[in-house]
Design a protein around this motif. Sequence first.
Motif, PDB file in Angstrom:
ATOM      1  N   GLU A 114       5.157   7.157  -8.181  1.00  0.00           N
ATOM      2  CA  GLU A 114       6.031   7.729  -7.152  1.00  0.00           C
ATOM      3  C   GLU A 114       7.072   6.726  -6.664  1.00  0.00           C
ATOM      4  O   GLU A 114       7.944   7.075  -5.861  1.00  0.00           O
ATOM      5  CB  GLU A 114       5.189   8.204  -5.957  1.00  0.00           C
ATOM      6  N   GLY A 115       6.990   5.464  -7.112  1.00  0.00           N
ATOM      7  CA  GLY A 115       7.946   4.460  -6.689  1.00  0.00           C
ATOM      8  C   GLY A 115       7.828   4.077  -5.223  1.00  0.00           C
ATOM      9  O   GLY A 115       8.833   3.838  -4.559  1.00  0.00           O
ATOM     10  N   ARG A 116       6.599   3.974  -4.714  1.00  0.00           N
ATOM     11  CA  ARG A 116       6.397   3.676  -3.293  1.00  0.00           C
ATOM     12  C   ARG A 116       6.121   2.184  -3.084  1.00  0.00           C
ATOM     13  O   ARG A 116       5.573   1.500  -3.946  1.00  0.00           O
ATOM     14  CB  ARG A 116       5.229   4.492  -2.729  1.00  0.00           C
ATOM     15  N   LEU A 117       6.484   1.679  -1.915  1.00  0.00           N
ATOM     16  CA  LEU A 117       6.323   0.262  -1.633  1.00  0.00           C
ATOM     17  C   LEU A 117       4.866  -0.192  -1.642  1.00  0.00           C
ATOM     18  O   LEU A 117       4.579  -1.371  -1.849  1.00  0.00           O
ATOM     19  CB  LEU A 117       6.955  -0.082  -0.277  1.00  0.00           C
ATOM     20  N   VAL A 118       3.940   0.710  -1.434  1.00  0.00           N
ATOM     21  CA  VAL A 118       2.529   0.334  -1.423  1.00  0.00           C
ATOM     22  C   VAL A 118       2.099  -0.253  -2.763  1.00  0.00           C
ATOM     23  O   VAL A 118       1.146  -1.027  -2.827  1.00  0.00           O
ATOM     24  CB  VAL A 118       1.640   1.543  -1.041  1.00  0.00           C
ATOM     25  N   LYS A 119       2.815   0.072  -3.841  1.00  0.00           N
ATOM     26  CA  LYS A 119       2.459  -0.480  -5.147  1.00  0.00           C
ATOM     27  C   LYS A 119       2.460  -1.996  -5.112  1.00  0.00           C
ATOM     28  O   LYS A 119       1.568  -2.648  -5.660  1.00  0.00           O
ATOM     29  CB  LYS A 119       3.421   0.038  -6.224  1.00  0.00           C
ATOM     30  N   ARG A 120       3.460  -2.584  -4.444  1.00  0.00           N
ATOM     31  CA  ARG A 120       3.561  -4.037  -4.421  1.00  0.00           C
ATOM     32  C   ARG A 120       2.578  -4.671  -3.444  1.00  0.00           C
ATOM     33  O   ARG A 120       2.445  -5.891  -3.413  1.00  0.00           O
ATOM     34  CB  ARG A 120       4.991  -4.474  -4.096  1.00  0.00           C
ATOM     35  N   MET A 121       1.888  -3.858  -2.670  1.00  0.00           N
ATOM     36  CA  MET A 121       0.918  -4.379  -1.706  1.00  0.00           C
ATOM     37  C   MET A 121      -0.511  -4.361  -2.226  1.00  0.00           C
ATOM     38  O   MET A 121      -1.373  -5.063  -1.701  1.00  0.00           O
ATOM     39  CB  MET A 121       0.998  -3.589  -0.404  1.00  0.00           C
ATOM     40  N   GLN A 122      -0.799  -3.562  -3.239  1.00  0.00           N
ATOM     41  CA  GLN A 122      -2.184  -3.409  -3.667  1.00  0.00           C
ATOM     42  C   GLN A 122      -2.828  -4.711  -4.160  1.00  0.00           C
ATOM     43  O   GLN A 122      -3.994  -4.978  -3.825  1.00  0.00           O
ATOM     44  CB  GLN A 122      -2.293  -2.300  -4.724  1.00  0.00           C
ATOM     45  N   PRO A 123      -2.121  -5.575  -4.903  1.00  0.00           N
ATOM     46  CA  PRO A 123      -2.734  -6.870  -5.221  1.00  0.00           C
ATOM     47  C   PRO A 123      -3.016  -7.692  -3.969  1.00  0.00           C
ATOM     48  O   PRO A 123      -3.984  -8.457  -3.935  1.00  0.00           O
ATOM     49  CB  PRO A 123      -1.681  -7.545  -6.110  1.00  0.00           C
ATOM     50  N   GLY A 124      -2.167  -7.533  -2.942  1.00  0.00           N
ATOM     51  CA  GLY A 124      -2.393  -8.228  -1.688  1.00  0.00           C
ATOM     52  C   GLY A 124      -3.650  -7.749  -0.989  1.00  0.00           C
ATOM     53  O   GLY A 124      -4.367  -8.549  -0.364  1.00  0.00           O
ATOM     54  N   PHE A 125      -3.920  -6.454  -1.059  1.00  0.00           N
ATOM     55  CA  PHE A 125      -5.168  -5.948  -0.489  1.00  0.00           C
ATOM     56  C   PHE A 125      -6.364  -6.592  -1.196  1.00  0.00           C
ATOM     57  O   PHE A 125      -7.379  -6.920  -0.574  1.00  0.00           O
ATOM     58  CB  PHE A 125      -5.241  -4.426  -0.631  1.00  0.00           C
ATOM     59  N   ALA A 126      -6.247  -6.755  -2.531  1.00  0.00           N
ATOM     60  CA  ALA A 126      -7.336  -7.376  -3.291  1.00  0.00           C
ATOM     61  C   ALA A 126      -7.487  -8.845  -2.928  1.00  0.00           C
ATOM     62  O   ALA A 126      -8.608  -9.351  -2.780  1.00  0.00           O
ATOM     63  CB  ALA A 126      -7.071  -7.223  -4.789  1.00  0.00           C
ATOM     64  N   ALA A 127      -6.365  -9.558  -2.787  1.00  0.00           N
ATOM     65  CA  ALA A 127      -6.432 -10.970  -2.390  1.00  0.00           C
ATOM     66  C   ALA A 127      -7.066 -11.107  -1.014  1.00  0.00           C
ATOM     67  O   ALA A 127      -7.903 -11.988  -0.771  1.00  0.00           O
ATOM     68  CB  ALA A 127      -5.032 -11.578  -2.404  1.00  0.00           C
ATOM     69  N   SER A 128      -6.675 -10.241  -0.102  1.00  0.00           N
ATOM     70  CA  SER A 128      -7.227 -10.251   1.248  1.00  0.00           C
ATOM     71  C   SER A 128      -8.728  -9.993   1.222  1.00  0.00           C
ATOM     72  O   SER A 128      -9.515 -10.689   1.885  1.00  0.00           O
ATOM     73  CB  SER A 128      -6.528  -9.193   2.099  1.00  0.00           C
TER      74      SER A 128
END
Length: 472
Positions: free
Chosen positions: A213-227
């Motif tokens: 869908e081209g949403r900004l959350v895509k670029r955050m998902q690795p960050g959720f994993a790192a967190s």
Amino acid sequence: MPDASPRMENDGDDMPTIEPSLEQLLVDHIAGTGFDDLDAQAVSCCKKLILDALGVTFPGRQAPGCPEIVDLLATWQTAQGASVFLSGIQAPPPLAAMANSAMMHALDFDDTLDASALHTFVNVLPAALAAAETGKKVGGKELITALVVGVDLICRISLAIDSPLSWIRTATCGGFGAAAAAAKVLGLDREQIFNALGVVYGQTSGNAQGLIEGRLVKRMQPGFAASAGVLSAFLAGRGITGSRRFLTGAYGFYPLYEQGVFTPSAVTEGLGAHHSIVDLSIKPYPSCRMTHSSIGAALALKDRVGPVDAIGQVDVSVSAMVAEMVGKPFEIGDNPQVDAQFSIPYTTACALVRGDVFLQDFEPRAITDSAVMRLADRVRVVADPTLPSKDILQARMKITRGDGTVARERVPVPLGNPQNPMNEDQCRNKFLKCIDFSGIEIQDAARDELFSMVDHLESLTDVNDLVRIMAG
């Protein structure tokens, strides 16, 4: 080193168990690996990838979504937290890791494991550095070791999976690597490492819906994993217990997330002898890795096909997964940068029109350039049934001119892959171009100090000296 050839036994569950368990073998590997167990190639690759990840953070700091994350964390500052890069603020370590990961990943310019279509350093490096700021003093050798074993875990878990993307495996597999890296930095023992991996499994998530869908959350998902990895390591250090069969239990990762279809030998083959970090690719273009072979083909054909206005059609043949993820006709939605990053039609047209693909080509004005848009409309992407469904390496391109003449190019392996690597000068040039593009001022002395620290990282006594330069 434990026997890395597990045998299958049936304990009455639908899936036969593996003894000794994959989990046990991996935890023994993580706990038992020290810097002296790493070969020179693994250490060299690790340092090159650290520099690459830090370099892409500079322009990523300005990418859509990242200033908003930093602004939010500024309201949650703490004097005893970890650094949010290039901001001058500190936040709780899991949140700092999330923000730093998002900045590293936002422009899709970070490393990849091409065989699994995932990224690794956006998980392990933010997690390890956030943990290092809040625990005992951590030296360069300890950081390198933590990153190598964290990457190894991500790669090995993912390489056992044959199915195309549905989960974002940078996130689902990456959380395990982040937890392992943070646990090593914190000096956790074997039992605590086991618990950290079991705890992070309780937070495992990340799907491809935001990507398509081209949403900004895509670029955050690795960050959720790192967190999640950072939080899990700290919790395990305080005695919180986690699942033991987090990979192979009845509701473990492989049965639940991958329908029980996986290859155990891919997890254990060469464990301790081959470090997966040497298999990672450095990206020459700031777009989804699945677009890179098409970009390479377009750049190779540019001078052979003449003026772009004379091009009638561009046909690109790729694997089924690549066609589904990045092969749709180019359309601009709510987040044009994401749309462009994940589009073979756009990136192919950009390469043919401009002769290069770099960060400036994903700015709004460049994306809507009429010459690129017209050519993108003439790019057609199809799935090649002869390719493995999740192959991201190969692309074939045919350009048909208006007069009917045809030019063809095949790219078997994209630039940056270990089989077609970027050299030292190319890597450093990418780093410098990223800083220049970002507009973030960094003194020449600080930049040179950063180069020197990474080059001689094994001699660094406190990795917080590295963090200091990145903190802003």
